[in-house]
Design a protein around this motif. Structure first.
Motif, PDB file in Angstrom:
ATOM      1  N   GLY A 209      92.905  -1.974  44.299  1.00  0.00           N
ATOM      2  CA  GLY A 209      92.611  -2.419  45.664  1.00  0.00           C
ATOM      3  C   GLY A 209      93.252  -3.778  45.925  1.00  0.00           C
ATOM      4  O   GLY A 209      93.817  -4.028  47.004  1.00  0.00           O
ATOM      5  N   GLU A 210      93.199  -4.640  44.922  1.00  0.00           N
ATOM      6  CA  GLU A 210      93.804  -5.963  45.080  1.00  0.00           C
ATOM      7  C   GLU A 210      95.332  -5.885  45.171  1.00  0.00           C
ATOM      8  O   GLU A 210      95.949  -6.578  45.974  1.00  0.00           O
ATOM      9  CB  GLU A 210      93.368  -6.868  43.917  1.00  0.00           C
ATOM     10  CG  GLU A 210      91.902  -7.298  44.055  1.00  0.00           C
ATOM     11  CD  GLU A 210      91.305  -7.866  42.749  1.00  0.00           C
ATOM     12  OE1 GLU A 210      90.087  -8.145  42.753  1.00  0.00           O
ATOM     13  OE2 GLU A 210      92.057  -8.008  41.760  1.00  0.00           O
ATOM     14  N   LEU A 211      95.898  -5.008  44.352  1.00  0.00           N
ATOM     15  CA  LEU A 211      97.359  -4.814  44.426  1.00  0.00           C
ATOM     16  C   LEU A 211      97.759  -4.280  45.805  1.00  0.00           C
ATOM     17  O   LEU A 211      98.753  -4.727  46.394  1.00  0.00           O
ATOM     18  CB  LEU A 211      97.833  -3.821  43.364  1.00  0.00           C
ATOM     19  CG  LEU A 211      98.075  -4.328  41.940  1.00  0.00           C
ATOM     20  CD1 LEU A 211      98.518  -3.165  41.044  1.00  0.00           C
ATOM     21  CD2 LEU A 211      99.128  -5.442  41.926  1.00  0.00           C
ATOM     22  N   ALA A 212      97.002  -3.312  46.289  1.00  0.00           N
ATOM     23  CA  ALA A 212      97.305  -2.726  47.606  1.00  0.00           C
ATOM     24  C   ALA A 212      97.289  -3.813  48.675  1.00  0.00           C
ATOM     25  O   ALA A 212      98.168  -3.872  49.537  1.00  0.00           O
ATOM     26  CB  ALA A 212      96.306  -1.623  47.940  1.00  0.00           C
ATOM     27  N   GLU A 213      96.294  -4.688  48.573  1.00  0.00           N
ATOM     28  CA  GLU A 213      96.184  -5.744  49.576  1.00  0.00           C
ATOM     29  C   GLU A 213      97.318  -6.765  49.432  1.00  0.00           C
ATOM     30  O   GLU A 213      97.987  -7.111  50.404  1.00  0.00           O
ATOM     31  CB  GLU A 213      94.823  -6.432  49.458  1.00  0.00           C
ATOM     32  CG  GLU A 213      94.568  -7.311  50.674  1.00  0.00           C
ATOM     33  CD  GLU A 213      93.306  -8.157  50.531  1.00  0.00           C
ATOM     34  OE1 GLU A 213      92.621  -8.047  49.498  1.00  0.00           O
ATOM     35  OE2 GLU A 213      93.047  -8.944  51.468  1.00  0.00           O
ATOM     36  N   LYS A 214      97.511  -7.206  48.187  1.00  0.00           N
ATOM     37  CA  LYS A 214      98.510  -8.248  47.942  1.00  0.00           C
ATOM     38  C   LYS A 214      99.913  -7.821  48.403  1.00  0.00           C
ATOM     39  O   LYS A 214     100.642  -8.584  49.027  1.00  0.00           O
ATOM     40  CB  LYS A 214      98.541  -8.571  46.449  1.00  0.00           C
ATOM     41  CG  LYS A 214      99.591  -9.606  46.066  1.00  0.00           C
ATOM     42  CD  LYS A 214      99.501  -9.991  44.599  1.00  0.00           C
ATOM     43  CE  LYS A 214     100.718 -10.858  44.222  1.00  0.00           C
ATOM     44  NZ  LYS A 214     100.858 -11.013  42.785  1.00  0.00           N
ATOM     45  N   TYR A 215     100.271  -6.582  48.092  1.00  0.00           N
ATOM     46  CA  TYR A 215     101.627  -6.123  48.420  1.00  0.00           C
ATOM     47  C   TYR A 215     101.671  -5.306  49.715  1.00  0.00           C
ATOM     48  O   TYR A 215     102.696  -4.757  50.068  1.00  0.00           O
ATOM     49  CB  TYR A 215     102.194  -5.292  47.272  1.00  0.00           C
ATOM     50  CG  TYR A 215     102.498  -6.083  46.020  1.00  0.00           C
ATOM     51  CD1 TYR A 215     103.699  -6.790  45.915  1.00  0.00           C
ATOM     52  CD2 TYR A 215     101.599  -6.135  44.966  1.00  0.00           C
ATOM     53  CE1 TYR A 215     103.994  -7.522  44.770  1.00  0.00           C
ATOM     54  CE2 TYR A 215     101.881  -6.866  43.809  1.00  0.00           C
ATOM     55  CZ  TYR A 215     103.079  -7.556  43.717  1.00  0.00           C
ATOM     56  OH  TYR A 215     103.362  -8.267  42.585  1.00  0.00           O
ATOM     57  N   ASN A 216     100.520  -5.187  50.354  1.00  0.00           N
ATOM     58  CA  ASN A 216     100.439  -4.413  51.599  1.00  0.00           C
ATOM     59  C   ASN A 216     100.973  -2.984  51.396  1.00  0.00           C
ATOM     60  O   ASN A 216     101.879  -2.529  52.096  1.00  0.00           O
ATOM     61  CB  ASN A 216     101.213  -5.132  52.707  1.00  0.00           C
ATOM     62  CG  ASN A 216     100.943  -4.522  54.068  1.00  0.00           C
ATOM     63  OD1 ASN A 216      99.905  -3.890  54.280  1.00  0.00           O
ATOM     64  ND2 ASN A 216     101.884  -4.659  54.989  1.00  0.00           N
ATOM     65  N   LEU A 217     100.386  -2.300  50.405  1.00  0.00           N
ATOM     66  CA  LEU A 217     100.889  -0.982  50.023  1.00  0.00           C
ATOM     67  C   LEU A 217      99.952   0.133  50.453  1.00  0.00           C
ATOM     68  O   LEU A 217      98.734  -0.050  50.524  1.00  0.00           O
ATOM     69  CB  LEU A 217     101.029  -0.910  48.497  1.00  0.00           C
ATOM     70  CG  LEU A 217     102.130  -1.746  47.850  1.00  0.00           C
ATOM     71  CD1 LEU A 217     102.076  -1.591  46.344  1.00  0.00           C
ATOM     72  CD2 LEU A 217     103.498  -1.321  48.387  1.00  0.00           C
ATOM     73  N   PRO A 218     100.520   1.290  50.705  1.00  0.00           N
ATOM     74  CA  PRO A 218      99.676   2.461  50.967  1.00  0.00           C
ATOM     75  C   PRO A 218      99.029   2.968  49.671  1.00  0.00           C
ATOM     76  O   PRO A 218      99.413   2.551  48.573  1.00  0.00           O
ATOM     77  CB  PRO A 218     100.663   3.484  51.510  1.00  0.00           C
ATOM     78  CG  PRO A 218     101.973   3.109  50.907  1.00  0.00           C
ATOM     79  CD  PRO A 218     101.949   1.612  50.778  1.00  0.00           C
ATOM     80  N   VAL A 219      98.071   3.859  49.854  1.00  0.00           N
ATOM     81  CA  VAL A 219      97.283   4.382  48.732  1.00  0.00           C
ATOM     82  C   VAL A 219      97.185   5.901  48.868  1.00  0.00           C
ATOM     83  O   VAL A 219      97.094   6.420  49.983  1.00  0.00           O
ATOM     84  CB  VAL A 219      95.847   3.785  48.744  1.00  0.00           C
ATOM     85  CG1 VAL A 219      94.981   4.413  47.650  1.00  0.00           C
ATOM     86  CG2 VAL A 219      95.887   2.270  48.619  1.00  0.00           C
ATOM     87  N   GLN A 220      97.210   6.593  47.729  1.00  0.00           N
ATOM     88  CA  GLN A 220      96.960   8.048  47.752  1.00  0.00           C
ATOM     89  C   GLN A 220      95.995   8.399  46.624  1.00  0.00           C
ATOM     90  O   GLN A 220      96.023   7.807  45.551  1.00  0.00           O
ATOM     91  CB  GLN A 220      98.272   8.833  47.590  1.00  0.00           C
ATOM     92  CG  GLN A 220      98.988   8.614  46.265  1.00  0.00           C
ATOM     93  CD  GLN A 220     100.311   9.358  46.147  1.00  0.00           C
ATOM     94  OE1 GLN A 220     100.626  10.213  46.968  1.00  0.00           O
ATOM     95  NE2 GLN A 220     101.086   9.034  45.117  1.00  0.00           N
ATOM     96  N   SER A 221      95.144   9.369  46.899  1.00  0.00           N
ATOM     97  CA  SER A 221      94.285   9.894  45.849  1.00  0.00           C
ATOM     98  C   SER A 221      93.704  11.235  46.302  1.00  0.00           C
ATOM     99  O   SER A 221      94.181  11.827  47.271  1.00  0.00           O
ATOM    100  CB  SER A 221      93.172   8.904  45.485  1.00  0.00           C
ATOM    101  OG  SER A 221      92.575   9.272  44.259  1.00  0.00           O
ATOM    102  N   HIS A 222      92.708  11.716  45.545  1.00  0.00           N
ATOM    103  CA  HIS A 222      92.025  12.980  45.855  1.00  0.00           C
ATOM    104  C   HIS A 222      90.573  12.679  46.243  1.00  0.00           C
ATOM    105  O   HIS A 222      89.973  11.762  45.705  1.00  0.00           O
ATOM    106  CB  HIS A 222      91.968  13.878  44.620  1.00  0.00           C
ATOM    107  CG  HIS A 222      93.284  14.247  44.029  1.00  0.00           C
ATOM    108  ND1 HIS A 222      93.986  13.430  43.183  1.00  0.00           N
ATOM    109  CD2 HIS A 222      94.029  15.390  44.139  1.00  0.00           C
ATOM    110  CE1 HIS A 222      95.111  14.042  42.786  1.00  0.00           C
ATOM    111  NE2 HIS A 222      95.159  15.225  43.353  1.00  0.00           N
TER     112      HIS A 222
END
Lengths: 416, 416
Positions: A209-222
């Motif tokens: 979650g922190e990486l997603a925020e820091k780099y402004n990245l999308p996320v995928q999962s199930h």
């Protein structure tokens, strides 16, 4: 000097779910990779540019596949009548392990990428494997193809065989390495990819979650793929109110696609809506693995965002047209028991596989002004073309066509 | 001088539903068109005959498609989200009418026959149209292809547009003409084909039953496809106890395939059993037209005979491997609501599409001694072949393969 591309042909796309926009025998103009306009007669300012005339063929947006596992590509269509755990252990996990071998990764991922291109999937959200090296190979292979993709090194730290899980630290390091290396790519970019809540530790979800925020990245999962899994998650995460809530809690729903989502409860529906999560309907997988049928009309009525996924290799066919057709078929079966939820129309299912899914990649999946010019040229044959409407012909391609009917592919105005 | 054919390769077939018989890297010997034996080492008596060595490829029985409409071939995959009546009126009936034009019939039927062969359907039960001339064209086209087929001129005398129905007399004359002309053919023979009870008059059913008896011919029709239709038949035939009973009453169940049969009641199940009717499961059609899911495991448990059909163009895919896969998928969905009826295994579904369906044509659909040597040679690729079992490889062909994977076809020991 602008980069101008002009194609002529029968242009079909879906601006809204309800109907196809059809421009018979028209010109579509792309300027610097984006749609400038569609014209029945070519404007004077373009008259000195070359026109590629596709005659009576159809020009449609490329497909967006929002959920598939590149590392499972070899096992497509095998072990399909096994129980889920047996399938994972005998086919999937053993295979995923091998992507630590870069030569093997290169061979399989090249085949995977070639087939994606062949079948017209010009944008996709891809799970690689937990191997950082293997995932790096996938990035490189896809970059060479010139298609659009979000690629995730799979993060998994528990509840799977030792040989494919990692320590949270190693998982973090690999993920960060790939992000740093590929974050500024134009078409093939990283996506944060916890396999699913049961194989993640809370520590890892927090870190992701922190990486997603820091780099402004999308996320995928199930999420909510089957009932036992939902129950398992409630046991693994006793402090979370529900399955989708686990991801929300760790900041993983800010720009997210979630595969399956068959069994969302009312609270999860609210969470999905509030966070603009794109739910990924994977119809073949949901039958093959006996998960159930997503109540897609109900979700659409509630305003949820939905795209389509092949879910290779839970689903067996890489062509997204197959997912479009199976989504229609399953919505028909569902409607038989739930007459209040009528089946999907062809335009609706096409919209899910192009414009709705494309949204995750930006202005992708439509031919409205300003959209990236990502397109497929579809050939059928004279006898069909002489007798049927363009809408019928497109439907026919979706139902019985394959890669042989796709005679050209464009991404951002460039022919692949 | 005997006609001896010897192939070498990986030989797979289903003698029983429960499992595949697999002969890795073996010889299969056909004498005068029938299987003489399968050998790990070639017997001395054959050592002077040429052997066609297919290496690591798979040799399997050809498919038997027990229900499809040749005259609907052009409309495959179109109008699939229309209501049934709209679909019939806008797509099907108009098209069927055109088969009165022999040039048109020849063009479409040639394409149909080429695609049947390409996809490995070496035996089939085919509805043509109500046109005698058009049906004659279909006989001629199929004869040239060298495949096995039962072809029916469609008999319909009411409840359809005037332009495709006939008087009972004309219908009778055309049917008898084709029977007389083709009854002694070796591979492509006539089959009595009342479209379905609602479009037949009682007079016509009586006449067709007499023709079937006189010429000792098989029969094909539709039964219990959807609930409204079942109700309609009970109104049209108030003196018959049920839908299947109508056909029994007119002597039409002595050697018969009946398409769909989703809603058989207990009495109809007894009728089907007593008369050895082969029920034809057409899974794609049953979803496309929103008919429902055949309770196939229940029927199998009760000892009913079942084969598979593509039901072109209610079903959209002509490859019978697609029907095999969809039958498995639907049996999975059905089992979710009916856990007492477990899904089909791969060998079971393959058996339905080869040996069970083949039975309608005689000794067809297996490689047991005395069976006709009707076979397909299947090629996958080295990477797959080096890693997976033959059973996995065959499953993969069924799930994701297509006509490109079929590199040779044999009927009665002759290469097409």
């Amino acid at each position: 000097m602008k980069d101008i591309l002009i194609l002529k042909g029968n242009i079909l796309f879906t601006k809204t779910r309800e109907k196809f926009e059809i421009h018979k025998n028209s010109y579509i103009v792309s300027v610097d990779g984006r749609i400038e306009g569609i014209y029945a007669a070519l404007p004077e300012k373009y008259e000195n540019y070359p026109v590629t005339d596709y005659g009576d063929r159809m020009i449609i947006p490329g497909f967006s596949d929002l959920h598939l596992h590149a590392a499972q590509y070899l096992q497509c269509g095998m072990g399909m009548t096994k129980q889920l755990l047996e399938w994972l252990n005998d086919y999937t996990f053993d295979l995923e392990k091998e992507f630590q071998n870069e030569d093997f990764a290169k061979e399989v991922y090249s085949r995977f990428a070639d087939d994606l291109v062949a079948h017209g999937t010009l944008s996709s959200c891809i799970f690689a494997s937990s191997s950082t090296e293997g995932t790096e190979v996938l990035f490189e292979v896809l970059k060479k193809k010139g298609i659009r993709a979000l690629v995730g090194k799979v993060n998994m730290e528990r509840n799977a065989p030792d040989f494919i899980i990692e320590s949270t630290e190693k998982s973090f390091e690999g993920t960060r390495y790939l992000i740093e290396k590929y974050k500024d790519e134009k078409l093939v970019k990283p996506i944060i990819t916890p396999r699913f809540a049961p194989t993640s530790t809370e520590e890892s979800l927090k870190m992701l979650g922190e990486l997603a925020e820091k780099y402004n990245l999308p996320v995928q999962s199930h999420v909510d793929e089957n009932i036992d899994e939902v129950k398992w998650v409630s046991e693994l995460y006793p402090d979370s109110k529900n399955y989708l809530g686990v991801y929300e809690q760790y900041g993983l729903l800010n720009n997210t696609v979630m595969a399956h989502a068959i069994y969302l409860n009312d609270d999860e529906i609210e969470i999905a809506k509030k966070n603009n999560v794109i739910l990924v309907h994977c119809p073949d997988s949901n039958i093959n693995v006996r998960s159930g049928i997503m109540p897609i009309r109900k979700y659409l009525n509630l305003g949820l965002k939905i795209g389509l996924g092949s879910d290779i290799a839970g689903g067996h066919k890489i062509g997204l047209n197959e997912a479009i057709v199976r989504a229609i078929q399953l919505s028909k079966l569902y409607s038989m028991d739930h007459p209040e939820y009528p089946p999907l129309s062809v335009s609706e299912a096409f919209y899910l596989g192009t414009r709705a899914g494309g949204e995750f990649f930006g202005k992708v999946g439509s031919f409205e002004e300003g959209y990236y010019f990502d397109a497929l040229v579809i050939e059928d044959d004279e006898l069909i073309a002489s007798r049927y409407s363009l809408e019928d012909r497109l439907e026919r391609f979706l139902y019985i066509g394959d890669d042989r009917n796709i005679i050209a592919r464009y991404v951002e105005g460039k022919k692949l």
